[in-house]
Scaffold this motif. Sequence first.
Motif, short mmCIF file in Angstrom:
data_model
loop_
_atom_site.label_atom_id
_atom_site.label_comp_id
_atom_site.label_asym_id
_atom_site.label_seq_id
_atom_site.Cartn_x
_atom_site.Cartn_y
_atom_site.Cartn_z
N THR A 87 0.75 -1.34 -0.11
CA THR A 87 -0.05 0.06 0.04
C THR A 87 1.04 1.11 -0.09
OG1 THR A 87 -1.82 -1.22 1.23
CG2 THR A 87 -1.83 1.23 1.18
N PRO A 88 0.65 2.18 -0.78
CA PRO A 88 1.55 3.29 -0.95
C PRO A 88 1.41 4.17 0.20
CG PRO A 88 0.26 3.32 -2.92
CD PRO A 88 -0.17 2.23 -1.98
N ASN A 89 2.65 4.71 0.63
CA ASN A 89 2.28 5.64 1.92
C ASN A 89 1.77 6.96 1.54
OD1 ASN A 89 2.87 7.42 4.29
ND2 ASN A 89 4.70 6.60 4.56
N GLU A 95 2.64 14.87 1.75
CA GLU A 95 3.34 15.90 2.67
C GLU A 95 4.69 16.11 1.61
OE1 GLU A 95 4.13 14.16 6.27
OE2 GLU A 95 2.18 14.63 6.82
N GLY A 96 4.86 15.64 0.44
CA GLY A 96 6.12 15.66 -0.31
C GLY A 96 5.98 16.54 -1.44
N PRO A 101 1.66 23.42 0.43
CA PRO A 101 0.26 23.67 0.75
C PRO A 101 -0.17 25.32 1.28
CG PRO A 101 1.33 22.41 2.65
CD PRO A 101 2.45 22.71 1.65
N ASN A 102 -1.46 25.65 1.26
CA ASN A 102 -1.49 26.75 1.80
C ASN A 102 -1.21 27.05 3.14
OD1 ASN A 102 -2.95 28.69 -0.08
ND2 ASN A 102 -4.42 27.17 -0.52
#
Length: 482
Positions: A87-89, A95-96, A101-102
């Motif tokens: 399963t991908p993290n 977060e990468g 992000p705003n």
Amino acid sequence: MWKPDRESKKPLYAQIADHLEQRISYGEFPPGSQLPSERKLAEQLGVNRSTVILAFSELRSMGIIEGKSGSGTRVTMTKWGATPKHTPNWKRYAEGGNFLPNLPFMRRIREALSGAPALIDFASGELSGDLAPSEEISNLMSRHQYTAYLGYDHPQGYIPLRQVLVPYLNKYRQIQTTESSILITSGSQQSLYLITQCLLSPGDAVAIEDPSYCYSLPMFQSAGLRLFRLPVDRDGACPEDLRALYRRHRIKMVFLNPNYQNPTGAVLGMERRKRLLELASELGLPVVEDDPFSLTSYGGMPPAPLKAMDAAGSVLYIGSFSKIAASGLRVGWMVAPNAIVERLADARQQMDFGLSVIPQQVAAQFLKSDYFEPHLDRLRMQLQFKRDLLIAALKRELTGLISFTVPEGGLHLWCKLVPQVHDGKLLEEAIRRGVVFVPGSVYGSDSGYVRFTFARARAEDIDAGISRFAEALRALLEVPSP
């Protein structure tokens, strides 16, 4: 946003459990991902926290979620004995990346407005529905037949719109240009994004007004640019401060909002305009002029933009439909040398193959229609009315606790709080009492400033909104410092 049906015979907690189970099964919350907290989910869904606790208990009993002390509630990795493989993290991916992000305050404000639409909104920098020319645009759309061709448009934007903008810019902004030097964008932010991504490189130094709307846009940091502050006073930015920044940091570009600056409402003085253009020419320094508010001038005669005085070709001029008509049309423009327009048009085409043709057609029809000037007159009158209501409320509720300079255009009132108050605590207390604003630190300023936008709130809500803000401020002042 989904809400439980209070008319249904199924209990609220069971509806919430079913909804979360569905979202988990669709992969919106993959195995191992964290669910919203009980408190936050209760706020979003408009239910008691105990109802969410029951829903979580239901899912926990089914082995779908699990809770660990200190780490919240997560989707279980082993659902009904089936162990997911590789399963991908997704949290790490989210977060990468290079695009940040705003800012946390902006995310909190949007979350609050999304979860509680009844909040009195002094934060959103857009026109309220009653200020937009909705009826006029509806009439135009019913009277005009729009193109049946819905394929990709010209890379620089819809040609008839660019043709209409040539006389518009000449009449209202004293800018002489041709359609080949105009690029249509989806608004000022896309114009700024294209400039930061295509005309600058990571590590380049740029000058940005302080305070400035640009500080609230992480796109500058995402592009790896080094930001240097250009202080703004009542007459805007000082050219000699720009010279000093250039000497120390070899500034590559300067971003200015000369008319009714966001957030301060300041207007760059005429002598400073002349000196700044002389300095830009002397240093070969490009100036990006963002001009969204000029046509909101309450006196009806806004100062000419820098671009109108630009004999050396130093200025990239950005305009937008958002602050004078309708933000939802997503139509903006940039006036620049043809080589720059072609470069940015090529980049924009790689992003989206061009903007939607229909909003551009609507904007072109509206700009050349008999509706446009009466709309501007009405907009200015109503904005000034809302501004005056806001000022009267502040004087009544917060005399001695707040200071400000009255703007002569734009949508914002920039205020300094006399007492020292924590930005985050004041925002949360205001939201709890039913009103939202933008803390000044979002725009690069020190703590202790707030920006009230008076264009979004209904006129009849302004008094109540400021009363709630005053209650929030006084509640914090009564609490002793830890």
